[in-house]
Design an enzyme around this catalytic site. Structure first.
Site, PDB file in Angstrom:
ATOM      1  N   ALA A  23     -45.839  12.218 -15.356  1.00 34.57           N
ATOM      2  CA  ALA A  23     -46.818  11.132 -15.190  1.00 34.57           C
ATOM      3  C   ALA A  23     -46.063   9.804 -15.195  1.00 34.57           C
ATOM      4  CB  ALA A  23     -47.904  11.173 -16.273  1.00 34.57           C
ATOM      5  N   GLY A  27     -42.018   2.252 -16.700  1.00 35.71           N
ATOM      6  CA  GLY A  27     -41.168   2.434 -17.886  1.00 35.71           C
ATOM      7  C   GLY A  27     -40.125   3.510 -17.630  1.00 35.71           C
ATOM      8  N   HIS A  28     -40.586   4.633 -17.111  1.00 40.82           N
ATOM      9  CA  HIS A  28     -39.646   5.718 -16.787  1.00 40.82           C
ATOM     10  C   HIS A  28     -38.650   5.257 -15.720  1.00 40.82           C
ATOM     11  CE1 HIS A  28     -43.370   8.027 -18.050  1.00 40.82           C
ATOM     12  NE2 HIS A  28     -42.467   8.533 -18.854  1.00 40.82           N
ATOM     13  N   GLN A  52     -44.510  19.315 -29.556  1.00 43.51           N
ATOM     14  CA  GLN A  52     -44.642  17.988 -30.166  1.00 43.51           C
ATOM     15  C   GLN A  52     -46.090  17.509 -30.207  1.00 43.51           C
ATOM     16  OE1 GLN A  52     -42.022  16.178 -27.083  1.00 43.51           O
ATOM     17  NE2 GLN A  52     -43.419  14.452 -27.140  1.00 43.51           N
ATOM     18  N   SER A 193     -48.019   6.714 -20.187  1.00 46.48           N
ATOM     19  CA  SER A 193     -48.773   7.700 -19.400  1.00 46.48           C
ATOM     20  C   SER A 193     -50.197   7.804 -19.935  1.00 46.48           C
ATOM     21  CB  SER A 193     -48.093   9.065 -19.464  1.00 46.48           C
ATOM     22  OG  SER A 193     -46.736   8.944 -19.066  1.00 46.48           O
TER      23      SER A 193
HETATM   24  P1  AMP Z   1     -42.607  10.205 -22.098  1.00 47.55           P
HETATM   25  O1  AMP Z   1     -42.699  10.697 -20.701  1.00 47.55           O
HETATM   26  O2  AMP Z   1     -43.797   9.454 -22.573  1.00 47.55           O
HETATM   27  O3  AMP Z   1     -42.121  11.263 -23.050  1.00 47.55           O
HETATM   28  O4  AMP Z   1     -41.455   9.117 -22.075  1.00 47.55           O
HETATM   29  C1  AMP Z   1     -40.169   9.416 -21.577  1.00 47.55           C
HETATM   30  C2  AMP Z   1     -39.239   8.285 -21.900  1.00 47.55           C
HETATM   31  O5  AMP Z   1     -39.724   7.090 -21.285  1.00 47.55           O
HETATM   32  C3  AMP Z   1     -39.139   8.000 -23.395  1.00 47.55           C
HETATM   33  O6  AMP Z   1     -37.787   7.718 -23.721  1.00 47.55           O
HETATM   34  C4  AMP Z   1     -40.013   6.799 -23.562  1.00 47.55           C
HETATM   35  O7  AMP Z   1     -39.645   5.993 -24.654  1.00 47.55           O
HETATM   36  C5  AMP Z   1     -39.770   6.073 -22.257  1.00 47.55           C
HETATM   37  N1  AMP Z   1     -40.876   5.136 -21.988  1.00 47.55           N
HETATM   38  C6  AMP Z   1     -42.194   5.413 -21.966  1.00 47.55           C
HETATM   39  N2  AMP Z   1     -42.919   4.289 -21.745  1.00 47.55           N
HETATM   40  C7  AMP Z   1     -42.019   3.276 -21.641  1.00 47.55           C
HETATM   41  C8  AMP Z   1     -42.128   1.871 -21.434  1.00 47.55           C
HETATM   42  N3  AMP Z   1     -43.304   1.269 -21.271  1.00 47.55           N
HETATM   43  N4  AMP Z   1     -40.984   1.153 -21.389  1.00 47.55           N
HETATM   44  C9  AMP Z   1     -39.777   1.745 -21.555  1.00 47.55           C
HETATM   45  N5  AMP Z   1     -39.606   3.062 -21.754  1.00 47.55           N
HETATM   46  C10 AMP Z   1     -40.707   3.827 -21.797  1.00 47.55           C
END
Ligand code: AMP
Length: 298
Positions: A23, A27-28, A52, A193
């Protein structure tokens, strides 16, 4: 995956790795770009990690957009994508997930967990028991499969960063952890996401998280060093949005995640709150330079 990443590294390439749950958003994308800039070969993973998620959390409805994610990763020059199924990561776990009212004690047929003791019970770990154990277990597994030189994480998940850094140090893992800044929407909302769960009304209310952090940062900038008073101001801001339910508002040491009393040497200001049934998190780091050396008289 291991064959592919070993082949890349044998060819002399430095391998950067971006683990995600898919998703994908800006940020990603920022993590991928940081990895791209610092590596010869970039690998990403997409895996919605069941271990998790707590029994009553959003595993079943977590947003998935695999095709779009692949396009984004390809556009950003990602060379390798690891997108395993649950059965591949945790043989035998799928059955254990059928009853989501209980927390599995084993990881499917496996019985090994990676736990960062103590730290895993702080901040999000307190309201999401078992969450960080799931994170550190899957990140260890991913590191062993991908064998990256460096892995890229977002500051958005500040507690996760502290815990992964500690795991890497304690277990002598040969991977450099790179932390990238929080990417926000134009109005300040931290990208996530889970923002996809918010209806337009909730989307507006969700801004209170960022507002509360800005208030604390601004207050610290005027010389307020007392964490208790800063926390009170942050909580007060959240309370103004009566439909938003606070989970925690804390000011802690960014490494130990223990509360601090005085912020003059810097601190992590972290908030988690429910907007409707959506749990959102955000944070800001107060650098030592954000807090004036002398307190301005009030
Ligand atoms: P997730 O898919 O939510 O597990 O996130 C994957 C990676 O993206 C993790 O290292 C999160 O910290 C990073 N991440 C998610 N949202 C953001 C954001 N808004 N800014 C920077 N990194 C992000």
């Amino acid at each position: 995956m291991r064959n592919a990443s070993r082949a890349a590294r044998r060819a002399g390439g430095r391998l950067g790795f971006v683990p995600t749950m898919g998703a994908l958003h800006e940020g990603h994308r920022s993590l991928v770009r940081a990895a791209r800039a610092a590596s010869d070969v970039v690998a990403a993973s997409i895996f919605v990690n069941p271990t998790q998620f707590g029994p009553n959390e959003d595993l079943g409805k977590y947003p998935r957009s695999f095709e779009r994610d692949c396009e984004l990763l390809e556009r950003e020059g990602v060379d390798l994508l690891f997108a395993p199924g649950v059965e591949e990561m945790y043989p035998g776990l799928a059955d254990g997930l059928a009853d989501r009212s209980v927390r599995p004690t084993n990881v499917g047929s496996a019985v090994t967990w990676v736990t960062v003791e103590g730290l895993s019970e702080k901040l999000d770990g307190r309201s999401r028991p078992g969450h960080f154990r799931g994170v550190t277990t899957v990140v260890s597994k991913l590191f062993h499969v991908v064998e990256p030189d460096a892995a890229f994480f977002g500051q958005k998940d500040a507690a996760q960063v502290a815990i992964i850094r500690r795991m890497v140090r304690d277990l002598n893992l040969a991977v450099e952890i790179v932390v990238c800044p929080i990417v926000r929407e134009a109005d300040g909302l931290a990208m996530s996401s889970r923002n996809a769960y918010l209806d337009p009304e909730q989307r507006k209310r969700a801004l209170v998280l960022h507002r509360s952090l800005m208030r604390v940062q601004q207050l610290a900038g005027t010389g307020e060093r007392s964490a208790a008073r800063l926390v009170a101001a942050g909580r007060e801001e959240i309370a103004r949005e009566s439909s938003v339910r606070l989970d925690y508002f804390e000011i802690v040491d960014a490494e130990t995640l223990d509360p601090v009393e005085d912020v003059s040497r810097g601190a992590l200001v972290a908030v988690a709150a429910y907007v409707g049934s959506t749990r959102l998190i955000d944070n800001v780091v107060l650098g030592a330079s954000d807090v004036p050396a002398t307190v301005t008289p009030k």
